[in-house]
Design a protein around this motif. Sequence first.
Motif, short mmCIF file in Angstrom:
data_model
loop_
_atom_site.label_atom_id
_atom_site.label_comp_id
_atom_site.label_asym_id
_atom_site.label_seq_id
_atom_site.Cartn_x
_atom_site.Cartn_y
_atom_site.Cartn_z
N ILE A 199 12.33 14.49 4.40
CA ILE A 199 11.45 13.30 3.54
C ILE A 199 10.80 12.38 4.34
O ILE A 199 9.73 11.97 4.43
CB ILE A 199 12.38 12.50 2.61
N GLY A 200 11.69 11.81 5.51
CA GLY A 200 11.18 10.85 6.29
C GLY A 200 10.12 11.38 7.33
O GLY A 200 9.06 10.84 7.21
N THR A 201 10.34 12.59 7.63
CA THR A 201 9.13 13.45 8.53
C THR A 201 7.64 13.42 7.63
O THR A 201 6.76 13.18 8.18
CB THR A 201 9.61 14.76 8.85
N ALA A 202 7.88 13.86 6.47
CA ALA A 202 6.86 14.27 5.55
C ALA A 202 6.24 12.91 5.21
O ALA A 202 5.16 12.83 5.29
CB ALA A 202 7.40 14.89 4.28
N VAL A 203 6.90 11.60 5.12
CA VAL A 203 6.32 10.33 4.85
C VAL A 203 5.46 9.93 5.90
O VAL A 203 4.37 9.56 6.11
CB VAL A 203 7.41 9.35 4.34
N ASN A 204 5.99 10.22 7.47
CA ASN A 204 5.29 10.07 8.45
C ASN A 204 3.89 10.60 8.47
O ASN A 204 2.98 10.04 8.94
CB ASN A 204 6.23 9.86 9.73
N GLN B 213 14.49 5.88 -2.39
CA GLN B 213 13.31 6.33 -2.96
C GLN B 213 12.08 6.40 -2.01
O GLN B 213 12.15 5.41 -1.09
CB GLN B 213 12.98 5.77 -4.30
N VAL B 214 11.00 7.15 -2.26
CA VAL B 214 9.70 7.07 -1.55
C VAL B 214 8.83 6.49 -2.62
O VAL B 214 8.78 6.82 -3.82
CB VAL B 214 9.44 8.51 -1.53
N TYR B 215 8.33 5.58 -2.02
CA TYR B 215 7.23 4.59 -2.76
C TYR B 215 5.66 5.03 -2.14
O TYR B 215 5.74 4.74 -1.10
CB TYR B 215 7.71 3.29 -2.67
N ILE B 216 5.02 5.23 -3.08
CA ILE B 216 3.58 5.24 -2.72
C ILE B 216 2.97 3.88 -3.43
O ILE B 216 2.88 3.72 -4.72
CB ILE B 216 2.93 6.46 -3.39
N GLU B 217 2.29 2.95 -2.61
CA GLU B 217 1.83 1.76 -3.43
C GLU B 217 2.83 1.16 -4.42
O GLU B 217 2.37 0.75 -5.38
CB GLU B 217 0.35 1.96 -3.98
N PRO C 250 -6.24 3.85 3.12
CA PRO C 250 -4.97 4.56 2.65
C PRO C 250 -3.99 3.67 1.98
O PRO C 250 -3.73 2.34 2.61
CB PRO C 250 -4.60 5.00 3.93
N ARG C 251 -3.34 4.06 1.14
CA ARG C 251 -2.17 3.11 0.44
C ARG C 251 -0.94 3.39 1.33
O ARG C 251 -0.77 4.37 1.89
CB ARG C 251 -2.24 3.51 -0.95
N SER C 252 0.06 2.50 1.26
CA SER C 252 1.04 2.50 1.84
C SER C 252 2.15 3.72 1.38
O SER C 252 2.32 3.48 0.03
CB SER C 252 1.94 1.02 1.98
N VAL C 253 2.84 4.38 1.90
CA VAL C 253 3.87 5.39 1.64
C VAL C 253 5.04 4.86 2.31
O VAL C 253 5.02 4.94 3.81
CB VAL C 253 3.39 6.68 1.89
#
Length: 476
Positions: free
Chosen positions: A155-160, A250-254, A231-234
Amino acid sequence: MSLSSAIKIAQSSFSNTALQTAVASKNVANASNAAYNRRAAILASSANGATVVQTFRAQNEALQKQNLLSISKSAAQDTTLAGLERMKTMLGGDYELSTANMMSVLRNNLQAFADKPSERSLAETVVANAIDVANSLNSSSQAIQKMRAEADADIGTAVNELNRLLAEFKTYNDQVKAGTAAGADVNDALDQRDKLLTQISEIVGISTLVRTNNDMALYTSDGTVLFETYPRSVTFAPTATFTAGLTGNQVYIEGVAVQPGKGGNTSAQGTLAALLQLRDDIAPTFQTQLDETARGLISMFQDDGAPGLFTWMNGATQSTVVPGSLQHGLAASIIVNPALITAKGGNPLALRDGVNLNQNAANDASFSILLEGYAAAFETTMTFDVSTGIDPTANILNFSTASIGWVEQLRSAAVTANNDKTALLSRTQDALKSVTAVSLDEELALLLDLEQSYKASAKLVAAVDEMMTALLQAAG
């Protein structure tokens, strides 16, 4: 037609042929480039014949949106299936290493020991079988938490990667906007932007909105703004180590949390939601089933109100408590009581007589009351926690078997859904490629036509040259 008009028409033809040939040559050179959309030089009539007015880029907005959706769903399904396949492998492929199988062997040998309670070798076998059961629960619990930790890392890799792709998307989107406003050729930038869209859609489900000057805004499948001008912050904070009952971040988008998928035929779009489903739903539910199996075993074999054949480690201390409700992590800490293990100075025959309270005061070699009770307990209905997701009222064997069935049902649904979503993606991609991809046959045929056009223009020039020569000769 005057000679000067003929010359102008020939010049225009040469210019058009050169531009069309350049476009066709570029198409041929990029025939194997999946991110390239076919170009076509568009002609318009003018006073001196046809003129190339623009280079058209093949595209189909409806098919592209369907393709992005198919990519998201297929990527999510692949991720979900991979996690469930890993769980199946963890249990031995055909579930031969599952706790349910180990318990069946324990129950059978326990009954054999109850039939011949004087046989120490049978007592040793039962204790060895119990160790296998405990080890199965320990290893399965450890493997589940390892899977959660690896999903968290993914998940961390995907977010980056998502943040990187969005930053790159802004670069090309800005080029498209500026170029469109200035009337420049932005086709290469559009290709790169579309390529980024496919990569982003693998991570998170998206929808697109094209605005003035080809400016594009991106939204997640649930409507959260992902990109609009910038781009919005992820954001995401990884967790180093996972234990049963620990909830991942959690993963947050904006500022809006990304929701995990549900079911074997996952509702997730993109790998991010599927990884969250594995980490926060599928793996924890199976962990709860393991923990409740461990609690059931400790309860079944309790002796004089305290743990008997099975006990558990409460930190560094061997517990003397029989858990009455769900204990997170119990499967990882369950052990066989050392008082019954010969290698640790224990006596396996104590299982026959009573681990904590000797109920065979006469030291009768045929004493089997406790053993018969333990064997019968495997068929006795118990109550398990409802959070296990399976029938909470069952005997220990049926409960453990239902746990395997739960995994297999999810996996089977995931396999079917994966086949369907892969097929849909293939059909969608084929349909899109039929519109946007380069066909070498078509391009080569076009180049042959352009060659004939060039020859015709060359003949026209030659004819004008002959006429001019004749005219000059006649003029003396």
